[in-house]
Enzyme design. Structure first.
Site, PDB file in Angstrom:
ATOM      1  N   LYS A 256       0.875  -1.162   0.002  1.00 44.33           N
ATOM      2  CA  LYS A 256      -0.017   0.349   0.009  1.00 44.33           C
ATOM      3  C   LYS A 256       0.846   1.359   0.132  1.00 44.33           C
ATOM      4  CE  LYS A 256      -4.252  -1.592   1.523  1.00 44.33           C
ATOM      5  NZ  LYS A 256      -5.390  -1.190   2.572  1.00 44.33           N
TER       6      LYS A 256
ATOM      7  N   LYS B 170      -3.846 -11.064  -6.910  1.00 46.25           N
ATOM      8  CA  LYS B 170      -4.960 -11.443  -5.994  1.00 46.25           C
ATOM      9  C   LYS B 170      -6.193 -10.590  -6.678  1.00 46.25           C
ATOM     10  CE  LYS B 170      -5.760  -8.814  -2.376  1.00 46.25           C
ATOM     11  NZ  LYS B 170      -6.006  -8.215  -1.035  1.00 46.25           N
TER      12      LYS B 170
ATOM     13  N   LYS C 254     -10.356  -5.213  -4.931  1.00 50.50           N
ATOM     14  CA  LYS C 254     -11.544  -3.943  -5.138  1.00 50.50           C
ATOM     15  C   LYS C 254     -10.540  -2.754  -5.773  1.00 50.50           C
ATOM     16  CE  LYS C 254     -12.196  -3.801  -0.279  1.00 50.50           C
ATOM     17  NZ  LYS C 254     -13.133  -4.290   0.593  1.00 50.50           N
TER      18      LYS C 254
END
Ligand code: TYM
Length: 335
Positions: free
Chosen positions: A116, A199, A202
């Site tokens: 992130k 993966k 969203k």
């Protein structure tokens, strides 16, 4: 098993954008399955969501939509405690205490923090780094024995266990050390439809990489038609066929069919037929969930009453642990 003997279960989902079928297969589906056997607490993790930038009005809308989705998927608010994380201040309060037994090195090593930070290089904030401590607080506050999550959260469960053990060793038995409940096989990690080595997420920039719980039938079928498959034309589950294997896992999750049943069903039929069937199975399974979610969202009074009741129950349970923690660390209670 008598009511009082039930073990406690906690899990949460972030209201940060659309919920994907990966979230459903890896987590929410098991929330529903496990609600009979455990005393369950399910939260909408809005405190976690703001660790990456959110549009306030959108976050507010997504929060209620996710709570409605929980119920639409079959979580029964008469059996489970369903609530919004920020409604229970103890989550932040315990985070502060747990921060004092957490080392910056163990947080900066977390895979999700590294990913992130790279993705949101303009906004690497303390909350993003402290994310796992807040998550540990979520779990430990309720003395949860079991935490259903997808494989990507395994590392966060490990640090939760470490913090629980460390605190218990320093201050005496306080927290239950939780176990993760990660689906067996490929349901634990549903992969991107555009790149089966990644993966399904969203936050993927490519909307064709994921199917959301609110996509309509045409969109779902289009996304599966475009899904990257592998060379050859045989519908078979194997390591060298990550694209097809991922679709087999998705098909199985929505139809209840085993891998060998699916392989047999599509023997000699090729990828085109199979992808269409997966799209139809997913769309057909989601249609009633979407209708129920829409119905619930029109009944805001009911949703608010469920969430208020949930927050009150969660508050009471959380307060018990927090008081114990405050006593153990030596805070003067004033009594
Ligand atoms: P979040 O919101 O990213 O994801 C919610 C759940 O979905 C699982 N998941 C997947 N499972 C299979 N395949 C995928 N492609 C996939 N993508 C996501 C996640 O593993 C997760 O179980 N930090 C958590 C939310 C949270 C939490 C908690 C979870 C906050 N506090 C306490 C458990 C306990 C998260 O980011 O989930």
């Amino acid at each position: 098993m008598g009511e009082e003997e039930k073990k406690i279960l906690f899990s949460a989902v972030q209201p940060s954008g659309a919920v994907t079928i990966g979230n459903y297969i890896g987590a929410i589906r098991n929330f529903v399955k496990l609600q009979e056997e455990y005393d369950c607490f399910y939260a909408v993790a809005d405190l976690h969501a703001i660790t990456v930038r959110q549009e306030p009005a959108v976050l507010r809308k997504n929060t209620l939509a996710l709570a409605a989705l929980f119920l639409a998927c079959g979580i029964d608010p008469e059996k489970c405690v369903v609530f919004i994380q920020s409604h229970v201040p103890a989550h932040c309060e315990l985070t502060w205490v747990l921060n004092t037994v957490t080392y910056p090195g163990e947080l900066s090593r977390m895979t999700q923090f590294k990913d992130k930070s790279a993705k949101h290089a303009e906004n690497v904030n303390m909350g993003l780094m402290d994310y796992p401590v807040l998550m540990a607080s979520d779990i430990l506050l309720y003395q949860a024995a079991l935490v259903p999550v997808g494989a990507d959260q395994k590392q966060h469960l490990e640090i939760t266990r470490d913090l629980a053990v460390r605190f218990n060793n320093r201050y005496g038995q306080t927290f239950t050390v939780p176990e993760p409940y990660i689906p067996k096989g490929s349901g634990a990690k549903i992969m991107s439809l555009a790149d089966p080595s990644k993966k399904m997420s969203k936050s993927d920039d490519n909307p064709n990489a994921f199917v959301t719980m609110s996509d309509d039938k045409d969109t779902i079928i289009r996304k599966f038609k475009r899904a990257i498959t592998d060379s050859g034309n045989e519908v078979r589950f194997s390591e060298d066929k990550p694209g097809v294997s991922n679709l087999i896992a998705i098909y199985g999750a929505f139809t209840g069919k085993t891998v060998s049943e699916t392989e047999k069903e599509f023997e000699g039929r090729g990828y085109g037929d199979f992808k269409l069937a997966v799209g139809e199975a997913v769309a057909d399974a989601l249609a009633p969930v979407q209708a129920e979610q829409a119905r619930l969202l029109k009944d805001k009074e009911y949703l608010n009453s469920v969430l208020k009741r949930g927050a009150e129950s969660a508050f009471r349970a959380a307060r018990r642990t927090l008081s114990k923690v405050y006593r153990k660390v030596g805070f003067y209670s004033g009594e």
